[in-house]
Design an enzyme around this catalytic site. Sequence first.
Site, PDB file in Angstrom:
ATOM      1  N   PHE A  87     -27.504 -37.621 -84.340  1.00 16.34           N
ATOM      2  CA  PHE A  87     -28.271 -37.944 -82.633  1.00 16.34           C
ATOM      3  C   PHE A  87     -28.451 -37.000 -83.102  1.00 16.34           C
ATOM      4  CE2 PHE A  87     -30.373 -37.211 -78.980  1.00 16.34           C
ATOM      5  CZ  PHE A  87     -31.230 -38.679 -79.191  1.00 16.34           C
ATOM      6  N   ASP A 133     -25.488 -28.867 -85.049  1.00 15.33           N
ATOM      7  CA  ASP A 133     -26.716 -28.631 -84.129  1.00 15.33           C
ATOM      8  C   ASP A 133     -25.099 -28.828 -82.374  1.00 15.33           C
ATOM      9  OD1 ASP A 133     -27.846 -30.777 -82.077  1.00 15.33           O
ATOM     10  OD2 ASP A 133     -28.485 -31.819 -82.854  1.00 15.33           O
ATOM     11  N   LYS A 156     -29.494 -28.627 -73.984  1.00 10.25           N
ATOM     12  CA  LYS A 156     -29.753 -29.709 -72.489  1.00 10.25           C
ATOM     13  C   LYS A 156     -28.313 -27.734 -72.056  1.00 10.25           C
ATOM     14  CE  LYS A 156     -28.242 -33.929 -74.201  1.00 10.25           C
ATOM     15  NZ  LYS A 156     -28.354 -34.188 -75.174  1.00 10.25           N
TER      16      LYS A 156
END
Length: 404
Positions: A141, A226, A255
């Site tokens: 993802f 990531d 985030k």
Amino acid sequence: MTTSAELIEVSERRSAHNYHPLPVVIHEAHGAWVTDIEGKRYLDCLSGYSSLNFGHGHPKIIEAAQEQLKNLTLTSRAFYHDQFAQFCTGLGDLTGKDMILPMNTGAEAVETAVKVARKWGYQVKGVEPDQANIIVMEDNFHGRTTTIISFSTDPDARDDFGPYTPGFRIVRYGSADAIRQAIDANTVAVLVEPIQGEAGVLVPPDGYLSEVRALCSAEGILMIADEIQSGLGRTGQTFACDFEGVVPDIYVLGKALGGGVVPVSAIAANRDVLGVIQPGQHGSTFGGNPLACAVGNAVIEILNTGEFQARAAKLGEVLHTRLRELIGQGVLEVRGRGLWAGVDIDPSIATGREVSKALMKRGVLAKDTHGSTIRLAPPIVVSEEDLLWAISQLADALYELKTS
Ligand SMILES: *Cc1c(COP(=O)(O)O)cnc(C)c1O
């Protein structure tokens, strides 16, 4: 007074159905606890998919944001502003890298890493024009842009959004051999989540990240990590790569970098890589704006104390020990690191959504992923007592579902 039911009905009628929220309407939050519009309190065990690692309304972060709001919020990158140098230096020091390229959302940072890797491939590695490929993992993802979903293996994320961006090779997660076999002369990078969050908090086998690192170095290609969800304290380390002492060529961050206040993302890399980008070749109107940098600077200061990393490690042990005791009591498997767990629910007892709803009734907010997995990732400010209480609610909810 407007009720939750009314607000949910309007929200569903007037917004696209790209999410399937739990039926709770949140009004305010402090630390690890949120309150809905009817005054009911819930322990947040999702933390905005790990955007709220430092808790709702962390005083240092809110103060930094409020101070900055008074002075300056946006300049665009047409000019310098007085928060930018500190942000780049601070994040560079935190990652051990020379340079930063700031963006806003996680997906934009991943796109940035993809573009930088391609340009590096053509200009430094000497790959044939338009032939670069990047190796990515099954069940990855990395966000929702058309290029990123082009290499998703999730039919929901990908189907009917073609034509797809070429130049990606998908291999099995957790196998360095699979990567080795996919590499050819036009490979420029390997893009990997050190722990696959959305896939259900999948931790790769020990040694995997070091093997990927060694392979990328030997083959002269870039390792892109990531760390948007796994980074910035969640796992008990600053970066999940730290568990294997691995330093990727490019960190992708997002985030929690925005402190739960504003979207802040960035990539960090050394000059030999990020130096390939010249004026006009990439950018974002809001990327690196003063408010984002001020908030980011507060986040980096918090991370520099190491407090949150240590706390996530300590509470993570409590979390994982207690969750493992539920194996056989409605739980099939528990994975994760630090204050981050993927809990596979026995599908003969309930779906993940049913467990999430039962938890919500009991005052715990968690979210299912992939049918039968629950993800638990409370803000790292959570007290040990509240954490234990949340796990006991899960145990009771499973017992109730099993016997009903
Ligand atoms: C959330 C996430 C993204 C995308 O971030 P957005 O801010 O939603 O675009 C990318 N990669 C990982 C690993 C994520 O968890």
